[in-house]
Design a protein around this motif. Structure first.
Motif, PDB file in Angstrom:
ATOM      1  N   VAL A  92     -10.587  41.127  -4.173  1.00  0.00           N
ATOM      2  CA  VAL A  92      -9.160  40.908  -4.261  1.00  0.00           C
ATOM      3  C   VAL A  92      -8.437  42.233  -4.322  1.00  0.00           C
ATOM      4  O   VAL A  92      -8.823  43.131  -5.058  1.00  0.00           O
ATOM      5  CB  VAL A  92      -8.831  40.065  -5.513  1.00  0.00           C
ATOM      6  CG1 VAL A  92      -7.333  39.892  -5.645  1.00  0.00           C
ATOM      7  CG2 VAL A  92      -9.520  38.731  -5.416  1.00  0.00           C
ATOM      8  N   LYS A  93      -7.420  42.368  -3.548  1.00  0.00           N
ATOM      9  CA  LYS A  93      -6.605  43.577  -3.551  1.00  0.00           C
ATOM     10  C   LYS A  93      -5.244  43.214  -4.131  1.00  0.00           C
ATOM     11  O   LYS A  93      -4.412  42.614  -3.460  1.00  0.00           O
ATOM     12  CB  LYS A  93      -6.465  44.132  -2.142  1.00  0.00           C
ATOM     13  CG  LYS A  93      -5.798  45.497  -2.106  1.00  0.00           C
ATOM     14  CD  LYS A  93      -5.824  46.054  -0.697  1.00  0.00           C
ATOM     15  CE  LYS A  93      -7.209  46.437  -0.267  1.00  0.00           C
ATOM     16  NZ  LYS A  93      -7.245  47.128   1.024  1.00  0.00           N
ATOM     17  N   THR A 106     -17.938  34.671   3.110  1.00  0.00           N
ATOM     18  CA  THR A 106     -16.997  34.188   2.102  1.00  0.00           C
ATOM     19  C   THR A 106     -17.567  33.013   1.328  1.00  0.00           C
ATOM     20  O   THR A 106     -17.499  32.970   0.095  1.00  0.00           O
ATOM     21  CB  THR A 106     -15.672  33.773   2.773  1.00  0.00           C
ATOM     22  OG1 THR A 106     -15.131  34.893   3.466  1.00  0.00           O
ATOM     23  CG2 THR A 106     -14.678  33.291   1.734  1.00  0.00           C
ATOM     24  N   SER A 107     -18.150  32.062   2.027  1.00  0.00           N
ATOM     25  CA  SER A 107     -18.699  30.882   1.369  1.00  0.00           C
ATOM     26  C   SER A 107     -19.889  31.229   0.489  1.00  0.00           C
ATOM     27  O   SER A 107     -20.048  30.657  -0.593  1.00  0.00           O
ATOM     28  CB  SER A 107     -19.106  29.835   2.408  1.00  0.00           C
ATOM     29  OG  SER A 107     -17.985  29.375   3.127  1.00  0.00           O
ATOM     30  N   GLU A 167      -6.948  34.978   1.891  1.00  0.00           N
ATOM     31  CA  GLU A 167      -8.309  34.486   1.709  1.00  0.00           C
ATOM     32  C   GLU A 167      -9.036  35.208   0.579  1.00  0.00           C
ATOM     33  O   GLU A 167      -9.985  34.680   0.012  1.00  0.00           O
ATOM     34  CB  GLU A 167      -9.091  34.630   3.022  1.00  0.00           C
ATOM     35  CG  GLU A 167      -8.581  33.717   4.118  1.00  0.00           C
ATOM     36  CD  GLU A 167      -9.380  33.842   5.403  1.00  0.00           C
ATOM     37  OE1 GLU A 167     -10.571  34.207   5.329  1.00  0.00           O
ATOM     38  OE2 GLU A 167      -8.816  33.588   6.480  1.00  0.00           O
ATOM     39  N   SER A 168      -8.595  36.414   0.245  1.00  0.00           N
ATOM     40  CA  SER A 168      -9.232  37.154  -0.843  1.00  0.00           C
ATOM     41  C   SER A 168      -8.988  36.506  -2.198  1.00  0.00           C
ATOM     42  O   SER A 168      -9.641  36.852  -3.181  1.00  0.00           O
ATOM     43  CB  SER A 168      -8.716  38.596  -0.866  1.00  0.00           C
ATOM     44  OG  SER A 168      -7.310  38.625  -0.991  1.00  0.00           O
ATOM     45  N   TYR A 169      -8.059  35.560  -2.284  1.00  0.00           N
ATOM     46  CA  TYR A 169      -7.775  34.877  -3.542  1.00  0.00           C
ATOM     47  C   TYR A 169      -8.696  33.682  -3.772  1.00  0.00           C
ATOM     48  O   TYR A 169      -8.575  33.009  -4.794  1.00  0.00           O
ATOM     49  CB  TYR A 169      -6.316  34.426  -3.568  1.00  0.00           C
ATOM     50  CG  TYR A 169      -5.349  35.511  -3.999  1.00  0.00           C
ATOM     51  CD1 TYR A 169      -4.716  35.467  -5.229  1.00  0.00           C
ATOM     52  CD2 TYR A 169      -5.080  36.590  -3.165  1.00  0.00           C
ATOM     53  CE1 TYR A 169      -3.841  36.457  -5.624  1.00  0.00           C
ATOM     54  CE2 TYR A 169      -4.205  37.583  -3.544  1.00  0.00           C
ATOM     55  CZ  TYR A 169      -3.583  37.525  -4.776  1.00  0.00           C
ATOM     56  OH  TYR A 169      -2.721  38.516  -5.164  1.00  0.00           O
ATOM     57  N   ALA A 227     -14.171  24.961  -6.201  1.00  0.00           N
ATOM     58  CA  ALA A 227     -14.072  26.118  -5.309  1.00  0.00           C
ATOM     59  C   ALA A 227     -12.676  26.103  -4.700  1.00  0.00           C
ATOM     60  O   ALA A 227     -12.349  25.235  -3.882  1.00  0.00           O
ATOM     61  CB  ALA A 227     -15.137  26.047  -4.217  1.00  0.00           C
ATOM     62  N   VAL A 228     -11.852  27.047  -5.125  1.00  0.00           N
ATOM     63  CA  VAL A 228     -10.485  27.136  -4.633  1.00  0.00           C
ATOM     64  C   VAL A 228     -10.505  27.961  -3.349  1.00  0.00           C
ATOM     65  O   VAL A 228     -10.834  29.149  -3.364  1.00  0.00           O
ATOM     66  CB  VAL A 228      -9.558  27.771  -5.679  1.00  0.00           C
ATOM     67  CG1 VAL A 228      -8.129  27.834  -5.144  1.00  0.00           C
ATOM     68  CG2 VAL A 228      -9.601  26.979  -6.984  1.00  0.00           C
ATOM     69  N   LEU A 229     -10.169  27.334  -2.233  1.00  0.00           N
ATOM     70  CA  LEU A 229     -10.227  27.966  -0.920  1.00  0.00           C
ATOM     71  C   LEU A 229      -8.808  28.275  -0.460  1.00  0.00           C
ATOM     72  O   LEU A 229      -7.942  27.385  -0.469  1.00  0.00           O
ATOM     73  CB  LEU A 229     -10.922  27.046   0.084  1.00  0.00           C
ATOM     74  CG  LEU A 229     -12.288  26.504  -0.352  1.00  0.00           C
ATOM     75  CD1 LEU A 229     -12.816  25.510   0.673  1.00  0.00           C
ATOM     76  CD2 LEU A 229     -13.279  27.625  -0.563  1.00  0.00           C
ATOM     77  N   THR A 230      -8.581  29.514  -0.079  1.00  0.00           N
ATOM     78  CA  THR A 230      -7.227  29.941   0.278  1.00  0.00           C
ATOM     79  C   THR A 230      -7.198  30.580   1.656  1.00  0.00           C
ATOM     80  O   THR A 230      -8.169  31.185   2.098  1.00  0.00           O
ATOM     81  CB  THR A 230      -6.693  30.957  -0.748  1.00  0.00           C
ATOM     82  OG1 THR A 230      -7.526  32.128  -0.735  1.00  0.00           O
ATOM     83  CG2 THR A 230      -6.685  30.375  -2.149  1.00  0.00           C
ATOM     84  N   THR A 231      -6.068  30.446   2.317  1.00  0.00           N
ATOM     85  CA  THR A 231      -5.820  31.127   3.580  1.00  0.00           C
ATOM     86  C   THR A 231      -4.331  31.035   3.891  1.00  0.00           C
ATOM     87  O   THR A 231      -3.632  30.135   3.390  1.00  0.00           O
ATOM     88  CB  THR A 231      -6.624  30.514   4.731  1.00  0.00           C
ATOM     89  OG1 THR A 231      -6.414  31.263   5.925  1.00  0.00           O
ATOM     90  CG2 THR A 231      -6.219  29.082   4.995  1.00  0.00           C
ATOM     91  N   THR A 232      -3.870  31.954   4.683  1.00  0.00           N
ATOM     92  CA  THR A 232      -2.472  31.929   5.118  1.00  0.00           C
ATOM     93  C   THR A 232      -2.318  31.315   6.497  1.00  0.00           C
ATOM     94  O   THR A 232      -1.197  31.164   6.980  1.00  0.00           O
ATOM     95  CB  THR A 232      -1.904  33.363   5.137  1.00  0.00           C
ATOM     96  OG1 THR A 232      -2.717  34.182   5.981  1.00  0.00           O
ATOM     97  CG2 THR A 232      -1.881  33.954   3.735  1.00  0.00           C
ATOM     98  N   VAL A 233      -3.427  30.973   7.136  1.00  0.00           N
ATOM     99  CA  VAL A 233      -3.405  30.412   8.496  1.00  0.00           C
ATOM    100  C   VAL A 233      -3.699  28.914   8.416  1.00  0.00           C
ATOM    101  O   VAL A 233      -4.822  28.526   8.085  1.00  0.00           O
ATOM    102  CB  VAL A 233      -4.440  31.107   9.403  1.00  0.00           C
ATOM    103  CG1 VAL A 233      -4.341  30.569  10.821  1.00  0.00           C
ATOM    104  CG2 VAL A 233      -4.244  32.614   9.380  1.00  0.00           C
TER     105      VAL A 233
END
Length: 712
Positions: free
Chosen positions: A215-216, A292-293, A331-333, A508-514
């Protein structure tokens, strides 16, 4: 009804041609380096991004009989295994083409069916020598790395880089304390801190060998998870599976440790490497490049393994894992949170804020919370139309009676939280919010079971069954916070977390902006989770990297080259096969082998380890020759696998001869994919006619294909 009968030309079998055409669309989805596809709806011009065979098949308009059979086959395999569908689809296409070639050479259909079936059975028996027990795999994977020491934490501070959400870190400690009070701890020393969850939960990835800093934050600094008096440095931390179960290469990444507030020392772990981080290594070996997974799953494995050591439960329980997809965050979150994370409306979020830090009385409903709901067995026939039974709840009047009764029941039992497996009436939801009652719909049965175990709540089907003993207690709700401790507001939906002390459930919290990637990320996570699940159930795995397919190819070619040899014929038990061995066995076996050769060639091309399918085929032939010269193909393949040189071309753009991490495949899922693929091809092959019913006689007569039909 008018009927038409169409003969199928054996030499250009329409069903097999359709299977081949449909399978061609999934060619780029085979292997570690999958190419995403856009599926465009011509009627609406809307498109969706897919990267799995299941989503591809769901998006296609399969109107033909062969297409429907293919869809049913893939859906059945996906329902049972959640992995192996790309292999299944590709082999369906490859073997359909192989059978068509046999038909062109006038090989009888009965011979094709017999030889191919027996040939596949022979291969499945032959490749058993490439199966390795999970115990041996864990031992080998763990011993291949310098073992990291356990971290005995004296302070309980976490940083943003951990895949376990820092919001839940202290809650894990409370869970452990409660667990130690009620359960005898086997093989766990309190003095040595072996049962302290911190050694895994602070940084499971550091111990397992994955990338630590993910995470950045807003400041732009990469925050590492592991810090303290020393940096864990090992070969394990330098190895990273780049992209492949097939042709992975070693990428050395320096593990970066940042000095922080952790203060602790290092002590040795168990002398048996298989009891420590073996499942984390196994997850990496089964990930096939899904970085990632695998990092998320390693965090889950670390927690569940530690819990298993202290409570005697299963080391990996897929029923205790759920996913929550958050669209709008980087996705880093992505991280792992204890309890149940779900999305709620802004109105429900206000109720959650009101209940923060309060213990809630919980009700579990195993069904729909609607007036018309009847549990399975009492649903009315779908072809019976009821003109009017209950007035619409939108109109008020007597329709409000059910709403009032339900609300009175919930208030009388002082219920604050309702988890419903099915749907919830919208009007009831609004009234519950007005009365500070939180209702969550579409909750899976595993989640209901998990909350029932720790809150003592008993699920009910109807509220008329509710009594005081059915209501549980101890649950808490809060708004879910990202790893930087900030609450997340995604506009229309807000993530919330429901927690109970001692609950084994992990989200498992999966995140993405797309938006188009959300389904893809979730599919990839569950694919890896089920690979690990099936590997532990099978208690064995196959060698990966194309080893199994190469041995099948070698074995079939050996049989094809000696069709008249009695020793070769004895490989099959079918009397019919023995009778026609000298005439067509060799042709059919070569056709069967061509499927695996095309499989290996396409995987190499997709993985960029070969510049072309021709070069990939030459590499496969080279290994086949060396395996034959060795005298024992299985021994040669095992040797090359351990060296990391199996099926590695010399001119691919990503070629790296430094050796790679060991990769493995599921046993049952792979062999069942083979069997289902061949069964489907042979089923379509033996379907020699189509019968068309319906009022389409004139359309057929006027079509260009009218000469192919005989009207009845």
């Amino acid at each position: 009804l008018p009927m038409a009968f169409r003969d199928v030309n054996a030499r250009r079998h329409i069903g097999l041609q359709q299977l081949s055409s449909l399978a061609l669309g999934g060619r780029t989805l085979l292997g570690p380096m999958k190419s995403c596809k856009f599926i465009v709806d011509e009627s609406t011009n809307q498109s969706t991004l897919i990267c799995s065979v299941v989503r591809l098949i769901e998006s296609l308009d399969l109107t033909s009989a062969a297409g429907q059979l293919l869809n049913e086959t893939i859906q059945a395999h996906n329902k049972e295994f959640k992995t192996g569908m790309s292999t299944l689809l590709f082999l369906v296409g490859a073997w359909s083409n192989a059978v068509l070639e046999c038909l062109q050479q006038n090989v009888p259909v009965s011979a094709v069916v017999s030889v191919m079936s027996e040939g596949l059975n022979s291969c499945c028996e032959r490749v058993q020598c490439l199966q390795i027990s999970i115990h041996d795999v864990n031992k080998e994977l763990c011993s291949s790395c310098v073992r990291p020491n356990a971290f005995k934490s004296k302070t309980c501070q976490t940083e943003c880089g951990s895949l376990l959400n820092p919001q839940i870190f202290q809650y894990f400690q409370k869970d452990l304390s409660a667990l130690e009070k009620v359960m005898p701890i086997r093989s766990c020393s309190h003095q040595e801190g072996d049962c302290n969850f911190n050694k895994h939960l602070v940084s499971p990835l550091a111990a397992i060998g994955s990338k630590a800093s993910l995470v950045k934050p807003a400041g732009g600094k990469n925050i590492s998870v592991v810090s303290g008096n020393g940096v864990i440095a090992s070969n394990c931390n330098k190895q990273k599976l780049t992209h492949s179960r097939y042709f992975s290469t070693l990428r050395k990444t320096q593990f970066s440790g940042q000095q922080g507030d952790f203060q602790g020392d290092f002590s040795g772990l168990s002398a048996d490497p298989c009891k420590c981080y073996g499942l984390g290594h196994l997850a990496m070996a089964l990930s096939h490049g899904n970085q990632t997974s695998v990092e998320l799953l390693q965090s889950i494995v670390a927690y569940q393994q530690e819990r298993a050591e202290c409570s005697g439960s299963s080391q990996f329980n897929i029923g205790e894992i759920v996913t929550c997809c958050l669209l709008g965050l980087p996705e880093s979150y992505s991280c792992v949170s204890s309890g149940f994370v779900t999305l709620v409306s802004p109105e429900q979020a206000t109720v959650i804020k009101y209940f923060e830090d309060k213990s809630l009385r919980t009700l579990l409903v195993d069904g729909d919370l609607t007036e018309q709901y009847r549990h399975l067995g009492f649903n009315r026939p779908c072809n019976v139309r009821t003109v009017l039974e209950h007035p619409s709840l939108q109109e008020g009047g007597t329709g409000d009676l059910w709403l009032s009764n339900v609300l009175d029941v919930l208030i009388s039992f002082e219920v604050n939280l309702v988890l419903v497996k099915g749907n919830v009436c919208e009007n009831l939801m609004a009234r519950c919010i007005a009365n500070s009652i939180l209702v969550i719909s579409s909750v899976t049965r595993d989640v209901l079971y998990a909350f029932g175990e720790v809150t003592s709540a008993q699920p009910v089907t109807y509220l008329t069954q509710l009594n005081a003993s059915c209501v549980g207690s101890g649950a808490q709700v809060e708004l879910w916070k990202a790893c930087d401790e900030r609450a997340v507001d995604l506009g229309e939906l807000v993530p919330a977390r429901i927690k109970v002390r001692g609950i084994p459930l992990l989200t498992a919290v999966l995140t993405t902006t797309v938006p188009s990637k959300m389904q893809l990320i979730e599919d990839q996570f569950w694919t890896l989770a089920y690979r690990l699940h099936h590997a532990l159930n099978d208690k064995k795995v196959f060698l990966g990297g194309g080893a199994v397919e190469l041995l099948c190819l070698s074995h079939i070619q050996m049989l094809a080259e000696q069709p008249a040899n009695q020793n070769a014929v004895k490989e099959f038990d079918s009397p019919h096969l023995a009778a026609c061995a000298t005439e067509c066995t060799s042709v059919v076996l070569q056709a069967l082998a061509s499927g695996w050769k095309r499989y290996l060639s396409v995987v190499m091309c997709n993985a960029a380890t070969a510049a072309s399918e021709l070069e990939a085929g030459a590499t496969v032939d080279h290994h086949l020759k060396k395996a034959a010269d060795c005298g024992s193909p299985s021994a040669y393949i095992l040797k090359e696998f351990r060296k990391g040189d199996l099926l590695r071309s010399g001119s691919g753009p990503l070629t790296d001869h430094r050796g790679g991490l060991k990769v493995y495949d599921n046993v049952t899922a792979k062999t069942e994919a083979w069997r289902r693929a061949l069964d489907l091809v042979l089923l379509v092959l033996q379907t020699d006619a189509e019968i068309i019913t319906g009022a389409k006689r004139n359309q057929l007569l006027n079509s260009h294909a009218s000469s192919e039909f005989m009207f009845l």
